[in-house]
Scaffold this motif. Structure first.
Motif, PDB file in Angstrom:
ATOM      1  N   GLU A  11      38.783  48.981  45.977  1.00 45.12           N
ATOM      2  CA  GLU A  11      38.717  47.180  46.881  1.00 45.12           C
ATOM      3  C   GLU A  11      37.944  47.048  46.742  1.00 45.12           C
ATOM      4  N   PRO A  37      41.697  50.237  35.762  1.00 42.12           N
ATOM      5  CA  PRO A  37      42.497  49.564  36.503  1.00 42.12           C
ATOM      6  C   PRO A  37      42.957  49.759  37.657  1.00 42.12           C
ATOM      7  N   VAL A  88      39.689  38.359  43.489  1.00 41.09           N
ATOM      8  CA  VAL A  88      39.023  39.519  43.989  1.00 41.09           C
ATOM      9  C   VAL A  88      40.079  40.841  42.925  1.00 41.09           C
ATOM     10  N   ARG A  89      41.590  40.676  42.841  1.00 36.34           N
ATOM     11  CA  ARG A  89      42.807  41.411  42.221  1.00 36.34           C
ATOM     12  C   ARG A  89      42.206  41.740  41.509  1.00 36.34           C
ATOM     13  N   SER A  90      41.434  40.070  40.714  1.00 38.79           N
ATOM     14  CA  SER A  90      41.482  39.863  38.930  1.00 38.79           C
ATOM     15  C   SER A  90      40.039  40.917  38.370  1.00 38.79           C
ATOM     16  N   CYS A  91      39.052  41.224  39.066  1.00 35.66           N
ATOM     17  CA  CYS A  91      37.889  42.121  39.471  1.00 35.66           C
ATOM     18  C   CYS A  91      38.017  43.568  38.668  1.00 35.66           C
ATOM     19  N   VAL A  92      38.217  43.870  38.319  1.00 36.76           N
ATOM     20  CA  VAL A  92      37.631  45.529  37.190  1.00 36.76           C
ATOM     21  C   VAL A  92      36.184  45.806  37.077  1.00 36.76           C
ATOM     22  N   VAL A 148      40.687  51.724  40.614  1.00 37.82           N
ATOM     23  CA  VAL A 148      39.315  51.354  41.162  1.00 37.82           C
ATOM     24  C   VAL A 148      39.670  50.169  42.177  1.00 37.82           C
ATOM     25  N   GLU A 166      35.457  48.453  45.396  1.00 41.37           N
ATOM     26  CA  GLU A 166      34.578  48.288  43.812  1.00 41.37           C
ATOM     27  C   GLU A 166      34.953  46.594  43.342  1.00 41.37           C
ATOM     28  N   ARG A 167      36.100  46.167  44.038  1.00 42.82           N
ATOM     29  CA  ARG A 167      36.656  45.011  43.099  1.00 42.82           C
ATOM     30  C   ARG A 167      36.010  43.708  44.033  1.00 42.82           C
ATOM     31  N   ASP A 197      32.418  43.081  42.196  1.00 42.56           N
ATOM     32  CA  ASP A 197      32.701  42.862  40.845  1.00 42.56           C
ATOM     33  C   ASP A 197      32.539  41.277  40.884  1.00 42.56           C
TER      34      ASP A 197
END
Length: 348
Positions: free
Chosen positions: A154, A149, A139-143, A152, A156-157, A160
């Motif tokens: 959570e 970054p 999840v945290r890797s998603c932008v 953004v 929105e992550r 994505d």
């Protein structure tokens, strides 16, 4: 009746238990008539191996899968009078290497692989079903594209992440055309209350509908996967909002236990029964071995007393299996009476 199209054994999968023969013997004991052996596809980068595979290499995974094929075909010959064994492979899509490697493997082993279970277990090259901390890392890797970054949110992550999962699933469908769509909404594993219909202001649901249409159009079966119950869900994969969409699109459903060893064969099929009956699912399908021509492309006609649909399959696997509808009222099969009574007795 009944069937399962998705299973593993500890002999060829480090996070499963038991031997492949023990899995087959348990399926026979429980009265399965068709049982799919669908070991994981090899992965092609060292960093994509799981912790329990730290002593292995991508080459070793490839050899393990070939050994699985040898053993599966040996067992098919031994137990052919007691059960129909389907021999398959469960996919993943981490990088383009996986599609390239899988395509080459399917071509090289065209005479030995009956079908494909199309699954995704990674997003942005990070596992989504290994454990919850790793999922949160995904999840945290998603932008989202064009986002900062540092700002953004959570939510929105998460949007994505889900969209990337669905895009990967769509790419897998279009490239490989798996006969069975595995745990369609696995992305919800750690958050079963998520609604893909409402998250993302419609962007996610449009991708869900796109993927369902793609699978329906080329003739895939959507597995009703009982493993969700042992993960703490109160419904199967796919959850009802997606199952309802599949049914409305005239998609075809099949059963899977996604067992990881003999101890999990048929596990929670009583809950799967109740889930399907609660939602008035009256029609089930299964894959049947067939002696159709295996030329480079062919049409596969579904056997259905009421409808006749033809689906074009690409590649040298064409014609190894065909979907068939379960005859009569599936819930009247004696297997379900035994299944429900056994579960009731175990709770006394």
């Amino acid at each position: 009746m009944p069937q399962s199209h998705h299973s593993h054994s500890g002999q060829f999968c480090r996070h499963a238990k038991g031997t492949l023969e023990q899995v087959v013997q348990e399926a026979i004991k429980q009265g399965f008539t068709t049982f799919g052996l669908s070991e994981h596809a090899p992965r092609y980068r060292q960093q994509d191996l799981y912790p329990e595979e730290s002593d292995l290499s991508p080459t070793a995974l490839h050899e393990i899968y070939l050994s699985f094929l040898d053993e599966a075909h040996r067992l098919r010959a031994i137990y052919s009078s007691e059960i129909t064994l389907l021999i398959g492979i469960e996919t993943d899509l981490i990088t383009p290497l996986d599609l390239t490697g899988l395509s080459a493997l399917l071509e090289a082993q065209a005479s030995r692989i009956d079908y494909v279970v199309g699954s995704l277990h990674h997003v942005h090259q990070i596992p989504i079903d290994f454990d919850e901390p790793t999922f949160l890392h995904a999840v945290r890797s998603c932008v989202p594209s064009g986002s900062d970054p540092d700002t953004v949110t959570e939510d929105e992550r998460i949007v994505d992440l889900i969209e990337a999962y669905l895009d990967g699933q769509f790419e897998l469908m279009r490239t490989i055309r798996p006969e069975v769509i595995g745990h369609f909404d696995l992305i919800k594993l750690w958050n079963p209350s998520w609604s893909l219909r409402t998250l993302g202001k419609g962007s996610i649901w449009s991708k869900v509908k796109r993927n369902v249409k793609e699978a329906v159009d080329y003739g895939a079966l959507f597995e009703l996967n009982a493993a969700a119950f042992r993960k703490g869900w109160n419904e199967a994969y796919p959850s009802w909002e997606i199952l309802e969409l599949v049914v409305s699109a005239k998609g075809r459903l099949c059963l899977s236990d996604d067992s990881h060893g003999p101890q999990a064969v048929g596990l929670n099929y009583h809950k799967l029964h109740d889930y399907l009956r609660a939602h008035d699912i009256s029609e089930l399908w299964y894959l049947s071995l067939d002696d159709l021509d295996s030329s480079s492309s062919s049409s596969v006609e579904s056997e259905d007393d009421n409808t006749s649909t033809t689906h074009v399959r690409k590649g040298k696997r064409s014609g190894r299996v065909r979907p068939k509808k379960v005859e009569g009222d599936w819930w009247e099969d004696r297997f379900w009476k035994t299944c429900l009574e056994t579960n009731k007795a175990s709770r006394v």
